[in-house]
Design a protein around this motif. Structure first.
Motif, mmCIF file in Angstrom:
data_model
loop_
_atom_site.group_PDB
_atom_site.id
_atom_site.type_symbol
_atom_site.label_atom_id
_atom_site.label_comp_id
_atom_site.label_asym_id
_atom_site.label_seq_id
_atom_site.Cartn_x
_atom_site.Cartn_y
_atom_site.Cartn_z
ATOM 1 N N ALA A 76 0.942 -1.206 0.137
ATOM 2 C CA ALA A 76 -0.020 0.025 -0.009
ATOM 3 C C ALA A 76 0.723 1.188 -0.060
ATOM 4 O O ALA A 76 0.552 2.449 -0.890
ATOM 5 N N ALA A 77 1.933 1.265 0.658
ATOM 6 C CA ALA A 77 2.808 2.418 0.917
ATOM 7 C C ALA A 77 3.583 2.516 -0.433
ATOM 8 O O ALA A 77 3.568 3.637 -1.100
ATOM 9 N N ALA A 78 3.862 1.399 -1.234
ATOM 10 C CA ALA A 78 4.567 1.612 -2.527
ATOM 11 C C ALA A 78 3.535 2.177 -3.389
ATOM 12 O O ALA A 78 3.914 2.839 -4.370
ATOM 13 N N VAL A 79 2.246 1.614 -3.507
ATOM 14 C CA VAL A 79 1.267 2.260 -4.373
ATOM 15 C C VAL A 79 1.112 3.887 -3.991
ATOM 16 O O VAL A 79 0.980 4.532 -5.035
ATOM 17 N N ASP A 80 1.108 4.243 -2.779
ATOM 18 C CA ASP A 80 1.103 5.795 -2.807
ATOM 19 C C ASP A 80 2.365 6.322 -3.261
ATOM 20 O O ASP A 80 2.262 7.509 -3.469
ATOM 21 N N GLY A 81 3.119 5.604 -3.332
ATOM 22 C CA GLY A 81 4.497 6.375 -3.857
ATOM 23 C C GLY A 81 4.559 6.043 -5.391
ATOM 24 O O GLY A 81 5.491 6.418 -6.382
ATOM 25 N N SER A 109 -8.566 -1.826 1.349
ATOM 26 C CA SER A 109 -8.087 -0.352 1.723
ATOM 27 C C SER A 109 -8.360 0.716 0.916
ATOM 28 O O SER A 109 -8.108 1.732 1.232
ATOM 29 N N CYS A 110 -9.018 0.596 -0.303
ATOM 30 C CA CYS A 110 -9.177 1.536 -1.202
ATOM 31 C C CYS A 110 -10.024 2.645 -0.734
ATOM 32 O O CYS A 110 -10.057 3.685 -1.505
ATOM 33 N N THR A 111 -10.924 2.352 0.223
ATOM 34 C CA THR A 111 -11.913 3.256 0.397
ATOM 35 C C THR A 111 -11.066 4.221 1.363
ATOM 36 O O THR A 111 -11.788 5.520 1.569
ATOM 37 N N GLU A 112 -9.912 4.070 1.980
ATOM 38 C CA GLU A 112 -8.994 5.109 2.777
ATOM 39 C C GLU A 112 -8.008 5.472 1.899
ATOM 40 O O GLU A 112 -7.267 6.421 2.487
ATOM 41 N N GLN A 113 -7.625 4.750 0.793
ATOM 42 C CA GLN A 113 -6.473 5.256 0.112
ATOM 43 C C GLN A 113 -6.916 5.278 -1.352
ATOM 44 O O GLN A 113 -6.959 4.439 -2.027
ATOM 45 N N MET A 136 -8.069 -9.658 -9.584
ATOM 46 C CA MET A 136 -9.436 -9.724 -9.424
ATOM 47 C C MET A 136 -10.162 -9.632 -8.099
ATOM 48 O O MET A 136 -10.856 -8.980 -7.848
ATOM 49 N N PRO A 137 -9.256 -10.439 -7.096
ATOM 50 C CA PRO A 137 -10.084 -10.274 -5.492
ATOM 51 C C PRO A 137 -9.816 -8.714 -5.245
ATOM 52 O O PRO A 137 -10.699 -8.355 -4.342
ATOM 53 N N ALA A 138 -8.991 -8.095 -5.607
ATOM 54 C CA ALA A 138 -8.740 -6.581 -4.956
ATOM 55 C C ALA A 138 -9.969 -5.904 -5.640
ATOM 56 O O ALA A 138 -10.536 -4.948 -5.159
ATOM 57 N N MET A 139 -10.327 -6.117 -6.942
ATOM 58 C CA MET A 139 -11.217 -5.548 -7.715
ATOM 59 C C MET A 139 -12.651 -5.675 -6.757
ATOM 60 O O MET A 139 -13.512 -4.787 -6.894
ATOM 61 N N ALA A 140 -12.848 -7.010 -6.420
ATOM 62 C CA ALA A 140 -14.034 -7.335 -5.764
ATOM 63 C C ALA A 140 -14.341 -6.752 -4.385
ATOM 64 O O ALA A 140 -15.378 -6.625 -4.212
ATOM 65 N N SER A 141 -13.241 -6.417 -3.729
ATOM 66 C CA SER A 141 -13.228 -6.051 -2.409
ATOM 67 C C SER A 141 -13.037 -4.571 -2.442
ATOM 68 O O SER A 141 -13.295 -4.022 -1.078
ATOM 69 N N CYS A 142 -12.878 -3.866 -3.602
ATOM 70 C CA CYS A 142 -12.874 -2.397 -3.421
ATOM 71 C C CYS A 142 -14.124 -1.549 -3.324
ATOM 72 O O CYS A 142 -14.615 -1.882 -4.514
ATOM 73 N N GLU A 143 -14.450 -1.217 -2.314
ATOM 74 C CA GLU A 143 -15.751 -0.537 -2.175
ATOM 75 C C GLU A 143 -15.906 0.915 -2.476
ATOM 76 O O GLU A 143 -16.887 1.579 -2.324
#
Length: 374
Positions: A76-81, A109-113, A136-143
């Protein structure tokens, strides 16, 4: 070799490279000894110090993160970077058993980042094949609302090809996230695909999966079945005849023959009679000693069934014989689909007479008027 040992060996190999030089080197070196939260903190400090160096060093940190509680915040930190490429690639370097959970937890975590939303949308553009589907699991869980809106827009504008792996991945994620509530968006996607050359059957498959309970051994609820039927009927009313036929087949196979038959006017719009009915024809063949009589009838009825052979059989077999011999019950045939008019019914009978007479049998036809097919 277990997951932790695998990552430790890879990390030692990676860290054997020459040390980084410069004011941010102290943070890079911490990847050699830090673990858990300290490892994540060191990477975040490196990001603040030198984002480019942080991208280049991500793999070294990632290989030292031997558990999900460290891998997830590190990624998540790397994505922020904006180390998108580096995080996309990590899936091929971490143990297989971590991959689904890592993707799911990042998606959560995408609701907060906000950067995770951009990261997942970017994956749709940049990645192909398994490199994309494993997210795909990330896309399914990103609300996050922006991501949900983006997914809906992508699903209602399908590609113009009968199969598309990325689109199927989005379908899977949407259904997994929404369940039966996925249907409204899938209806619009199906209509768009059915009007062109898109992945129509893939969307129909997804609609069916949307009502399937988590326990695959259980049947969908009556309410969910009704929602699926209503959704399929909505699709059929808006797509060309060939696509409407595919919808009817789904309804028929799902145990809803009456709903399937109600689509006959959409499947055969050029055969609907002025009063909204459809015309069918059926014939019974009386044969013996080289002679045959085709007893036939044609009638119209409301679009309530696909197959008229069964109801027509006893009626036609009960007509008065014309040949003076007895034998087996008369064989009965019926048109496989509605016919346009009485002339088309007569043409069907003429073709049957020609077929039966091909072996030299003398065949006559007799229209049986006044018959009622129940």
């Amino acid at each position: 070799m277990n997951a932790v040992r695998t990552l430790s060996v890879l990390a030692s190999l990676t860290l054997a490279a020459p040390a980084w030089a410069g004011p941010c080197d102290v943070h890079v070196k911490k990847a050699q000894s830090a673990t858990g939260g300290a490892l994540v903190a060191a990477y975040q400090a490196l990001l603040t110090c030198d984002a480019t160096l942080a991208k280049q060093s991500f793999e070294a940190f990632m290989l030292k993160a031997t558990d999900l509680d460290t891998l997830v915040p590190l990624a998540a930190a790397a994505v922020d970077g904006q180390a998108y490429t580096e995080v996309w690639a990590m899936m091929g370097r971490i143990p297989y058993e971590f991959r689904t959970d890592l993707a799911s937890r990042l998606g959560e975590s995408c609701t907060e980042q906000d950067s995770l939303v951009t990261f997942l949308q970017g994956a749709h553009v940049a990645l192909k094949g398994h490199d994309f589907t494993q997210w795909m699991p990330a896309m399914a869980s990103c609300e996050a609302e922006p991501f949900q809106a983006w997914m809906a827009a992508a699903l209602t504008a399908p590609p113009q090809s009968t199969y598309n792996e990325k689109y199927n991945t989005l379908l899977t994620a949407w259904v997994e996230a929404k369940g039966v509530d996925a249907l409204p968006v899938l209806v619009q996607g199906a209509i768009a695909a059915g009007k062109g050359d898109g992945p129509f059957t893939s969307v129909l498959d997804a609609m069916q999966r949307a009502i399937q309970p988590d326990d695959v051994r259980s049947d969908p609820s009556a309410d969910d079945k009704a929602k699926l039927e209503a959704s399929l009927l909505e699709v059929a009313a808006a797509v060309p005849p060939a696509a409407a036929r595919l919808v009817a087949d789904r309804l028929y196979s799902a145990g809803s023959p009456a709903k399937a038959a109600s689509l006959l006017p959409a499947i055969y719009p050029d055969r609907v009679q002025p009063d909204g009915t459809l015309r069918w024809a059926a014939a019974a063949v009386e044969a013996c000693d080289g002679d045959a009589v085709v007893h036939w009838t044609s009638w119209t009825e409301a679009p309530t069934r696909f197959d008229v052979l069964a109801p027509a059989t006893p009626v036609l077999q009960g007509t008065k014989p014309k040949l003076k011999c007895s034998g087996e019950a008369w064989a009965v045939r019926a048109t496989a689909e509605p016919v346009a008019d009485a002339a088309a019914a007569s043409a069907w009978v003429a073709a049957l007479v020609t077929e039966l007479g091909a072996d030299g049998t003398k065949v006559k036809d007799r229209e049986e008027k006044g018959l009622t097919i129940p």
